[in-house]
Write a protein that holds these residues in place. Structure first.
Motif, PDB file in Angstrom:
ATOM      1  N   ILE A 114     -17.888   5.575  -0.086  1.00 22.50           N
ATOM      2  CA  ILE A 114     -16.792   6.005   0.794  1.00 22.50           C
ATOM      3  C   ILE A 114     -16.022   7.144   0.138  1.00 22.50           C
ATOM      4  CG2 ILE A 114     -14.646   5.331   1.942  1.00 22.50           C
ATOM      5  CD1 ILE A 114     -15.676   2.453   1.979  1.00 22.50           C
ATOM      6  N   PRO A 115     -16.034   8.324   0.776  1.00 25.57           N
ATOM      7  CA  PRO A 115     -15.222   9.421   0.231  1.00 25.57           C
ATOM      8  C   PRO A 115     -13.750   9.012   0.197  1.00 25.57           C
ATOM      9  CG  PRO A 115     -16.673  10.208   1.978  1.00 25.57           C
ATOM     10  CD  PRO A 115     -16.748   8.711   1.978  1.00 25.57           C
ATOM     11  N   HIS A 116     -13.067   9.339  -0.853  1.00 22.73           N
ATOM     12  CA  HIS A 116     -11.630   9.085  -1.012  1.00 22.73           C
ATOM     13  C   HIS A 116     -11.287   7.600  -1.145  1.00 22.73           C
ATOM     14  CE1 HIS A 116     -11.392  13.247   0.235  1.00 22.73           C
ATOM     15  NE2 HIS A 116     -11.879  12.949   1.414  1.00 22.73           N
ATOM     16  N   TRP A 117     -12.286   6.718  -1.375  1.00 22.80           N
ATOM     17  CA  TRP A 117     -11.954   5.284  -1.461  1.00 22.80           C
ATOM     18  C   TRP A 117     -10.975   5.001  -2.592  1.00 22.80           C
ATOM     19  CZ3 TRP A 117     -11.475   1.160   1.266  1.00 22.80           C
ATOM     20  CH2 TRP A 117     -11.220  -0.059   0.630  1.00 22.80           C
ATOM     21  N   SER A 118     -11.136   5.669  -3.728  1.00 23.08           N
ATOM     22  CA  SER A 118     -10.232   5.371  -4.849  1.00 23.08           C
ATOM     23  C   SER A 118      -8.786   5.692  -4.485  1.00 23.08           C
ATOM     24  CB  SER A 118     -10.648   6.109  -6.125  1.00 23.08           C
ATOM     25  OG  SER A 118     -10.623   7.499  -5.930  1.00 23.08           O
ATOM     26  N   GLU A 119      -8.552   6.769  -3.736  1.00 25.96           N
ATOM     27  CA  GLU A 119      -7.191   7.089  -3.298  1.00 25.96           C
ATOM     28  C   GLU A 119      -6.695   6.061  -2.284  1.00 25.96           C
ATOM     29  OE1 GLU A 119      -9.691   9.371  -3.126  1.00 25.96           O
ATOM     30  OE2 GLU A 119      -9.127  10.950  -4.522  1.00 25.96           O
ATOM     31  N   ILE A 120      -7.558   5.659  -1.365  1.00 22.01           N
ATOM     32  CA  ILE A 120      -7.191   4.650  -0.369  1.00 22.01           C
ATOM     33  C   ILE A 120      -6.876   3.332  -1.075  1.00 22.01           C
ATOM     34  CG2 ILE A 120      -8.060   3.239   1.552  1.00 22.01           C
ATOM     35  CD1 ILE A 120      -9.794   5.742   2.312  1.00 22.01           C
ATOM     36  N   PHE A 121      -7.747   2.929  -1.980  1.00 19.02           N
ATOM     37  CA  PHE A 121      -7.559   1.684  -2.710  1.00 19.02           C
ATOM     38  C   PHE A 121      -6.259   1.721  -3.514  1.00 19.02           C
ATOM     39  CE2 PHE A 121      -8.239  -0.999  -6.487  1.00 19.02           C
ATOM     40  CZ  PHE A 121      -8.440  -2.220  -5.861  1.00 19.02           C
ATOM     41  N   ASN A 122      -6.002   2.827  -4.199  1.00 18.98           N
ATOM     42  CA  ASN A 122      -4.767   2.942  -4.985  1.00 18.98           C
ATOM     43  C   ASN A 122      -3.531   2.837  -4.102  1.00 18.98           C
ATOM     44  OD1 ASN A 122      -6.050   3.141  -7.460  1.00 18.98           O
ATOM     45  ND2 ASN A 122      -6.159   5.376  -7.375  1.00 18.98           N
ATOM     46  N   GLU A 123      -3.580   3.404  -2.933  1.00 21.67           N
ATOM     47  CA  GLU A 123      -2.441   3.308  -2.007  1.00 21.67           C
ATOM     48  C   GLU A 123      -2.268   1.867  -1.523  1.00 21.67           C
ATOM     49  OE1 GLU A 123       0.869   4.394   0.161  1.00 21.67           O
ATOM     50  OE2 GLU A 123      -0.204   5.574  -1.330  1.00 21.67           O
ATOM     51  N   LEU A 124      -3.359   1.192  -1.207  1.00 22.05           N
ATOM     52  CA  LEU A 124      -3.284  -0.216  -0.798  1.00 22.05           C
ATOM     53  C   LEU A 124      -2.673  -1.060  -1.909  1.00 22.05           C
ATOM     54  CD1 LEU A 124      -6.794  -0.717   0.854  1.00 22.05           C
ATOM     55  CD2 LEU A 124      -4.598  -0.475   2.021  1.00 22.05           C
ATOM     56  N   VAL A 125      -3.102  -0.808  -3.135  1.00 24.22           N
ATOM     57  CA  VAL A 125      -2.584  -1.545  -4.290  1.00 24.22           C
ATOM     58  C   VAL A 125      -1.087  -1.283  -4.452  1.00 24.22           C
ATOM     59  CG1 VAL A 125      -2.640  -1.656  -6.815  1.00 24.22           C
ATOM     60  CG2 VAL A 125      -4.774  -1.686  -5.504  1.00 24.22           C
ATOM     61  N   GLN A 126      -0.666  -0.044  -4.325  1.00 21.92           N
ATOM     62  CA  GLN A 126       0.744   0.290  -4.488  1.00 21.92           C
ATOM     63  C   GLN A 126       1.606  -0.409  -3.438  1.00 21.92           C
ATOM     64  OE1 GLN A 126       1.440   4.518  -4.771  1.00 21.92           O
ATOM     65  NE2 GLN A 126      -0.108   4.749  -6.359  1.00 21.92           N
ATOM     66  N   ILE A 127       1.129  -0.465  -2.210  1.00 24.88           N
ATOM     67  CA  ILE A 127       1.878  -1.127  -1.135  1.00 24.88           C
ATOM     68  C   ILE A 127       2.059  -2.604  -1.462  1.00 24.88           C
ATOM     69  CG2 ILE A 127       1.746  -1.883   1.287  1.00 24.88           C
ATOM     70  CD1 ILE A 127       0.290   0.846   1.830  1.00 24.88           C
ATOM     71  N   GLU A 128       0.982  -3.279  -1.830  1.00 19.75           N
ATOM     72  CA  GLU A 128       1.058  -4.714  -2.122  1.00 19.75           C
ATOM     73  C   GLU A 128       1.819  -4.991  -3.412  1.00 19.75           C
ATOM     74  OE1 GLU A 128       0.510  -7.032  -0.020  1.00 19.75           O
ATOM     75  OE2 GLU A 128      -0.344  -5.647   1.418  1.00 19.75           O
ATOM     76  N   LEU A 129       1.643  -4.144  -4.417  1.00 23.21           N
ATOM     77  CA  LEU A 129       2.359  -4.325  -5.677  1.00 23.21           C
ATOM     78  C   LEU A 129       3.861  -4.179  -5.477  1.00 23.21           C
ATOM     79  CD1 LEU A 129       1.814  -4.954  -8.611  1.00 23.21           C
ATOM     80  CD2 LEU A 129       1.556  -2.513  -9.045  1.00 23.21           C
ATOM     81  N   LYS A 130       4.263  -3.209  -4.700  1.00 24.75           N
ATOM     82  CA  LYS A 130       5.687  -3.023  -4.409  1.00 24.75           C
ATOM     83  C   LYS A 130       6.235  -4.258  -3.704  1.00 24.75           C
ATOM     84  CE  LYS A 130       9.028  -0.064  -2.054  1.00 24.75           C
ATOM     85  NZ  LYS A 130       9.895  -1.190  -1.829  1.00 24.75           N
ATOM     86  N   ARG A 131       5.476  -4.788  -2.765  1.00 21.08           N
ATOM     87  CA  ARG A 131       5.913  -5.973  -2.037  1.00 21.08           C
ATOM     88  C   ARG A 131       6.082  -7.162  -2.987  1.00 21.08           C
ATOM     89  NH1 ARG A 131       4.043 -10.487   0.284  1.00 21.08           N
ATOM     90  NH2 ARG A 131       1.890 -10.178  -0.315  1.00 21.08           N
TER      91      ARG A 131
END
Length: 185
Positions: A114-131
Motif C-alpha cells: 500500500i503506497p503511503h501506508w506508513s504515513e496512514i498507520f502513523n496517523e492512526l497511531v497518533q490519533i489513538e495514542l492521543k486518546r
C-alpha cells in the motif's frame, strides 16, 4: 459496515477513491462473539483492526494473577499492539472482544504493497495514542466517584455494554467501590 471504514479513511486522509478502495479490499471482515481473544500474551501482533460495531478491550494479568483492563476501544476506532506490531516482539497484553463485534482486520504483510501506508498507520497511531493519553490524564488523582463520572462522560455510549468488573478494573477501583459509587449517583 465497510462504508464506515471508507468514511473514516475519506475524512482523515488525503487519498483518492482508488487508493481507499485498494486499502479497503485488503481489510477482511470478521464477526466476533463476546469475549473472543484476538491477541494472546506472547503472540506477535501482525495486524490492525478497525471496529465497526462492538467494544474491545486490552487486558493483562498483574503480579497477583488478576486481570487488569488497560483500555476500551469502540466503534470507529483502530487497534493493534503497537510495540509488538513494530518490533515483532511477543505481546505483553491481550486484545479481547467484550461484546459481539463486527471488525475489519488487515494483516501487516498485506500493507506492504500500500503506497503511503506508513504515513496512514502513523496517523492512526497518533490519533489513538492521543486518546489514550487524554483518558489516562483525566483519571489521574481522582476519587472513585470522579473517575466514574469522567468515564461516563467520555464513554456513555458503551457503559451499559461493558461488564462492571471491567469498568472497575479500568478505573483502578474494586467492583464493590464501583457499586457504591453507582448507587450514590
Amino acid at each position: 459496515m465497510l462504508e464506515l471504514l471508507a468514511t473514516n479513511f475519506n475524512e482523515n486522509f488525503d487519498l483518492t477513491k482508488d487508493e481507499i478502495q485498494n486499502i479497503l479490499s485488503l481489510f477482511k471482515p470478521i464477526t466476533l462473539k463476546r469475549e473472543t481473544t484476538l491477541l494472546k500474551k506472547g503472540q506477535i501482533s501482525d495486524f490492525v483492526i478497525y471496529i465497526a460495531k462492538g467494544v474491545v478491550r486490552t487486558k493483562e494479568l498483574n503480579q497477583d494473577g488478576d486481570e487488569t483492563t488497560n483500555f476500551f476501544f469502540k466503534e470507529n476506532q483502530f487497534l493493534t499492539n503497537l510495540e509488538s506490531y513494530n518490533s515483532g516482539e511477543p505481546s505483553k497484553f491481550c486484545i479481547q472482544s467484550i461484546t459481539p463485534c463486527e471488525i475489519f482486520k488487515i494483516e501487516k504483510q498485506a500493507t506492504l504493497g500500500i503506497p503511503h501506508w506508513s504515513e496512514i498507520f502513523n496517523e492512526l497511531v497518533q490519533i489513538e495514542l492521543k486518546r489514550k493519553i487524554d483518558e489516562s490524564r483525566l483519571l489521574r488523582n481522582c476519587s472513585a466517584l470522579e473517575k466514574y463520572e469522567k468515564f461516563i462522560s467520555n464513554n456513555g455510549d458503551v457503559v451499559n455494554r461493558i461488564p462492571l468488573k471491567y469498568i472497575a478494573s479500568y478505573l483502578g477501583i474494586t467492583p464493590q467501590s464501583l457499586s457504591r459509587v453507582r448507587k450514590s449517583l
